[in-house]
Scaffold this motif. Structure first.
Motif, PDB file in Angstrom:
ATOM      1  N   THR A  68     -41.034  -4.214  28.852  1.00  0.00           N
ATOM      2  CA  THR A  68     -41.153  -5.540  28.524  1.00  0.00           C
ATOM      3  C   THR A  68     -40.527  -6.276  28.018  1.00  0.00           C
TER       4      THR A  68
ATOM      5  N   MET B 221     -43.383  -2.244  34.552  1.00  0.00           N
ATOM      6  CA  MET B 221     -43.913  -1.109  33.801  1.00  0.00           C
ATOM      7  C   MET B 221     -44.947  -1.541  32.756  1.00  0.00           C
ATOM      8  N   LEU B 222     -44.865  -2.774  32.295  1.00  0.00           N
ATOM      9  CA  LEU B 222     -45.784  -3.228  31.257  1.00  0.00           C
ATOM     10  C   LEU B 222     -46.943  -4.058  31.809  1.00  0.00           C
TER      11      LEU B 222
ATOM     12  N   PRO C 232     -49.869  -3.098  32.848  1.00  0.00           N
ATOM     13  CA  PRO C 232     -51.154  -2.760  32.217  1.00  0.00           C
ATOM     14  C   PRO C 232     -51.340  -3.411  30.847  1.00  0.00           C
ATOM     15  N   LEU C 233     -50.255  -3.593  30.110  1.00  0.00           N
ATOM     16  CA  LEU C 233     -50.325  -4.267  28.813  1.00  0.00           C
ATOM     17  C   LEU C 233     -50.701  -5.729  29.002  1.00  0.00           C
TER      18      LEU C 233
ATOM     19  N   VAL D 295     -52.450   0.731  24.985  1.00  0.00           N
ATOM     20  CA  VAL D 295     -52.482   0.700  26.446  1.00  0.00           C
ATOM     21  C   VAL D 295     -51.513   1.741  26.987  1.00  0.00           C
TER      22      VAL D 295
ATOM     23  N   CYS E  91     -48.912   2.895  29.502  1.00  0.00           N
ATOM     24  CA  CYS E  91     -47.968   2.258  30.426  1.00  0.00           C
ATOM     25  C   CYS E  91     -46.960   3.313  30.862  1.00  0.00           C
TER      26      CYS E  91
END
Length: 288
Positions: free
Chosen positions: A2, A35-36, A38-39, A222, A224
């Motif tokens: 992120t 990749m982030l 889900p965050l 979360v 990730c």
């Protein structure tokens, strides 16, 4: 990674011969930035981001988190001073026609600002109701100080009681990528600097919020996972974060590529893909 996988130290990249900044920005947006997701989703769901949200995204990079918020109906403003190349990609994503207009796909007001949070001030617009800093801290020495400076500039633009979301790496033992990131510090020595990797600390986010005068109002974790099609994609994605720039300056691109590839091999699956489960923390704080 992120942040915005991590706060990009583009000064290192620009001072390192042979770094193709356009290619690196594309690697970030095409490989690493997702990749982030889900965050981003967890935060937007928790805060019910939608048509009544006015979001200021700090360190917005190539704009994926902004695009996700805009698709929920939020009015979004992204600001970043680290990479003009990433911001150009953000404009392509969010403002395909004309910057500073309403996004034709979402109907939401969208702005992309090259500069610091003060440059995002619009006296004619209502105050922001949500400020996000999704680039995770707890990975580079000095990154929490840099985030604190951004918040000092950004919080006066937010309404009283507005949510401010900070993100950070989880405990090293819960992040498989930790062993890979240590390559950056090992190779950067003996020129270890503010660009060196360091392990996340338990209260990183709370300490930043306290120094910025924010009131903590909940947190979460979360999962990730960092997943890549192959070793080459993993190397390109991780290099795009900027975390390895000091190591490249110290030992050269070839050596960094070699050591990074070796560090990734334990995470390679039989089908050639690379998989590293990680946990990230986020803190929701409020302006006073």
């Amino acid at each position: 990674m992120t942040p915005t996988l991590v706060r990009q130290h583009s000064s290192h990249a620009r001072a390192t011969p042979g770094v193709d900044l356009d290619a690196r920005a594309r690697d970030w947006s095409e490989i690493q930035e997702r990749m982030l997701v889900p965050l981003y989703e967890a935060v937007y769901e928790r805060l019910d981001v939608g048509g009544g949200t006015r979001l200021l995204g700090l360190g917005c990079g190539s704009g994926l988190a902004l695009l996700m918020a805009a698709s929920r109906g939020a009015a979004v403003t992204g600001v970043d001073s680290g990479s003009p190349e990433r911001l150009a990609l953000a404009r392509q994503r969010l403002l395909p026609e004309a910057p500073g207009t309403r996004d034709a796909r979402t109907g939401a007001d969208t702005r992309i600002v090259d500069g610091d949070p003060r440059d995002a001030r619009d006296p004619s617009a209502p105050a922001f109701t949500l400020v996000t800093a999704f680039e995770p801290i707890g990975c580079l020495a000095g990154d929490s100080e840099g985030l604190g400076e951004l918040l000092t500039e950004a919080t006066p633009l937010a309404a009283r009681g507005a949510a401010v979301v900070l993100a950070g790496w989880g405990p090293p033992e819960r992040c498989a990528t930790t062993s890979v990131l240590r390559v950056a510090t090992k190779l950067a020595d003996p020129v270890r600097s503010a660009g060196s990797w360091r392990p996340a600390l338990r209260d990183d986010l709370e300490e930043v919020a306290h120094r910025a005068g924010l009131a903590p109002d909940g947190s979460g974790r979360v999962a990730c996972a960092f997943g890549y099609a192959d070793i080459d994609s993993a190397v390109r994605g991780l290099l795009s974060t900027g975390l390895f720039d000091a190591a490249i300056a110290a030992t050269g691109q070839e050596q960094v590529d070699k050591e990074l590839t070796e560090a990734l091999h334990p995470h390679r699956r039989p089908d050639g893909t690379v998989w590293m489960p990680n946990v990230f923390r986020y803190l929701v704080a409020r302006t006073r």
